[in-house]
Design a protein around this motif. Structure first.
Motif, mmCIF file in Angstrom:
data_model
loop_
_atom_site.group_PDB
_atom_site.id
_atom_site.type_symbol
_atom_site.label_atom_id
_atom_site.label_comp_id
_atom_site.label_asym_id
_atom_site.label_seq_id
_atom_site.Cartn_x
_atom_site.Cartn_y
_atom_site.Cartn_z
ATOM 1 N N SER A 1 6.035 -1.714 -7.055
ATOM 2 C CA SER A 1 5.274 -3.033 -7.349
ATOM 3 C C SER A 1 4.104 -2.709 -7.892
ATOM 4 N N HIS A 2 3.821 -3.843 -8.691
ATOM 5 C CA HIS A 2 2.438 -4.063 -9.460
ATOM 6 C C HIS A 2 1.208 -4.139 -8.652
ATOM 7 N N VAL A 3 1.508 -4.182 -7.301
ATOM 8 C CA VAL A 3 0.296 -4.544 -6.290
ATOM 9 C C VAL A 3 0.014 -3.549 -5.461
ATOM 10 N N ILE A 4 -1.380 -3.175 -5.334
ATOM 11 C CA ILE A 4 -1.638 -2.014 -4.495
ATOM 12 C C ILE A 4 -1.422 -2.521 -2.895
ATOM 13 N N ASP A 5 -0.727 -1.639 -2.077
ATOM 14 C CA ASP A 5 -0.236 -1.617 -0.757
ATOM 15 C C ASP A 5 0.285 -2.884 -0.185
ATOM 16 N N PRO A 6 1.325 -3.577 -0.770
ATOM 17 C CA PRO A 6 2.101 -4.717 -0.276
ATOM 18 C C PRO A 6 3.056 -4.279 0.563
ATOM 19 N N PHE A 7 3.599 -3.235 0.827
ATOM 20 C CA PHE A 7 4.617 -2.982 1.760
ATOM 21 C C PHE A 7 4.304 -2.870 3.145
#
Length: 151
Positions: A126-132
């Motif tokens: 992901s290109h986002v920090i901490d999405p999961f």
């Protein structure tokens, strides 16, 4: 779209009679990438237990040089040995991370079991920090249970 709604299409993609296994997996990767905003790279790695290596299978997203990963190396290689899900909220904070692209901020890897043997994994960047979240883990476990039926 919520994960429960996505499950129906996952089953549909994987039960298509007009595609071989790799085509189904590629379609599944594309579907997941298209329908979960923060799934920016979606792919499968398959284990060669004799050589203790993972081999890149169908995927969608940016090209990768990581077509062969030794067990124990990087997040995927660690999952090949641990047989457990691995969620990395921030790849910059992970010592044993294999950098694919500067755009990757987080990763989730869920092992794929067939008859109790870890034959590979689904890997999502992901290109986002901490999405999961735990919901991603449960959903991807479901995905892999369905994928296992192809083997």
């Amino acid at each position: 779209m919520k994960f429960d709604e996505l499950k129906i299409e996952v089953i549909s993609i994987l039960s298509s009679e007009n595609a071989d296994r790799d085509e189904k997996l590629k379609s599944l990767c594309q579907f997941l990438s298209d329908n979960v905003d923060y799934y920016n790279w979606v792919g499968f790695y398959f284990a060669n237990h004799e050589n203790k290596t993972l081999h890149l299978g169908p995927y969608v997203g940016a090209e990768t040089d990581h077509t062969l990963i030794p067990f124990g190396k990087g997040i995927c290689g660690q999952v090949a040995e641990s047989n457990a899900n691995f969620v990395v909220p921030d790849v910059a904070a992970q010592d044993n991370y294999i950098a694919c692209s500067f755009t990757v901020k987080s990763e989730i890897v869920v092992p794929l079991f067939v008859n109790g043997i870890n034959i590979g994994q689904i890997d999502i960047d992901s290109h986002v920090i901490d999405p999961f979240t735990e919901k991603d883990e449960r959903f991807l476990e479901f995905v892999n249970q369905e994928v296992a039926k192809l083997f």
